[in-house]
Design an enzyme around this catalytic site. Sequence first.
Site, PDB file in Angstrom:
ATOM      1  CG  ASP A 225      55.014  55.776  28.134  1.00  0.00           C
ATOM      2  OD1 ASP A 225      53.837  55.249  28.343  1.00  0.00           O
ATOM      3  OD2 ASP A 225      55.120  56.881  28.006  1.00  0.00           O
TER       4      ASP A 225
ATOM      5  CD  GLU B 248      52.116  53.450  25.047  1.00  0.00           C
ATOM      6  OE1 GLU B 248      50.821  53.422  25.390  1.00  0.00           O
ATOM      7  OE2 GLU B 248      52.944  54.189  25.051  1.00  0.00           O
TER       8      GLU B 248
END
Length: 623
Positions: free
Chosen positions: A334, A363
Amino acid sequence: MRALVRRLLTGFALLAGLHPAVAAPASPVSRVDPPNWWVGMRHEQVELMLNGPHIAEWSPNVNVPGVRIVATTRSSNPNYLWVTLDIQGEARAGALPVTLRRGAEATTWGYELRERERGSAQRAGFGAADVILNLMPDRWVNGDPDNDNRPGLTEQADRKLAGGRHGGDIAGLIQSLDHIAAMGYTTIWPTPLTESNQPAFSYHGYGTTDAYRIDPRYGSMADYQRFVALARAKGLKVIQDLVPNHIGSGHWWMKDLPAPDWLSNRNQFVFTSHARTTVSDPYASAFDKERFTSGWFDSSLPDKNHRNPQMANYEIQNAIWWIETAGLAGLRVDTYAYSDAAFIREWTRRILGEYPQLGMVGEEWSDNPSVQAFWARGRTQANGYVSPLPSVMDFVVHTPLAKTLREPETFNTGFKELYNLLVSDQLYADPGRLVLFDGNHDTPRIFSALNEDAALTRMALAYVLLMKRIPQIYYGTEVLMTSPKALNAFDAFRDDFPGGWSGDAVNAFTGVGLKPEQAQAQAWLRTLLNWRKTARVVHEGQLMHFHPDAGAYVLFRYDERDTVMLILNKNSTPTLLDTVRYRERLPLGAGARDVITGERVTLGAQITLPPRSVTVLQLDAVR
Ligand code: CA
């Protein structure tokens, strides 16, 4: 000061050693992270973080072959003590007694070293042969209604609340494995399952409150291990979603922070600027760079300070611990770019040092190719940065995908814009390692973004699945789930999967209650996914695409033996495609199989395309 304290404490320990210990006190160790480690790791050191009242007053000692303490570290908080073990080849798995001394007091505390799973280091990751299913466990299947609320965890289940907990869990994941495998997905990416004891919106899991614990509302650690093992037995890989950048404000650290610089910005909240470009912008100010990296994502999501070496080790070891404990094939990382760039490079490098084939996808939510390419492995960037990250989420292609499909075909909109996008693949050493997706937990659902047009949705999915990428599909796409189109309607992007709750009128697992259009979409996707599993040319082959013309876009995947032709046709009437311009890849009179219908076709001078259609043709192999 810290050094002085350390010297004094070491002195006490030496003195204590000269006298027989008095009655052993209760263990001063309330908690240790990581809770165990392994023998036979490539990196031979592990830094344990011991927590307990005044634990820093104690000095550790081990007397076991192959294991040495090479460092003890203290902060200004006496309730934490870091102990670095060096574990050499002669060390054996089993109990590792650690003697702790404080003045005349002594006690023995037990740590544990385990044996690694056979072949652990060389485990396979995920790649272009895979299709990743992204799902949100709380919204997938409620396999055990008894765990919806658990003592000690604040938020109670409330299925009527869009931002509440709905009760999905690991038992539900296990129950759905046959469906996932039959659909033709090969890899499962559940959003985080670690404890998130946040007062609200805890269901999404990105505010971790204990990075070494499965949230009991999902199940136990044993349940999680069982889920991964059962998935593996069915040929499915599991990716764990990790959040190195931040924690939840309900994290157990927040009651007693381990150090004055444990969190970014000296433990004080300041918003990140979200200015992703500052990491590589040659003109960015130091102020702006710092505000991006050290700012917090939100006041409820404190930002970890990875420039603190103990925090950095904590983060690296936590990832390795999960891979080794759970048997993972990969990580989804993330907010990858929000961490300190030097740290996240070292984090990635250390993990890949232990597991060279592991899949890892970061990400970086930017539709700017220059920003995205900065994080992809294999290139030295202008500022000297070399990222070790194998895969990056492909927001550059994802973000405009729905728009280009919705738009009319003109000289520079529609398919031509999609075609033009791929020129930025030259920025990557290996664009085939990018992960392209129809959507995820943070995006409007593709069917809604395409104005609930099933034909355009098939085009989007065929593009994602046949592109030179690792594809990822969002749960619910298979049955055309809908959502608002607004970009910030996050809770509404995560509706419950139909059939995951007893009493659901619609059940996407059995097909009961699905509209014909939904059942058709699911069957179409199942056909394409299962074919893709066998289509090596789609996993490894080259890509060639032709400049879109008259509402049709033609792409080929090919190698020396095999060719697959993908034709997207936006025209609302049957379209004659002249094949002459595709001769480079399409010999006149070639035989082929239509992958969707299974029909045999012979490719003449023209191909008739049905209105608003996806055609996938697998040419007969060259012998
Ligand atoms: Ca449940």
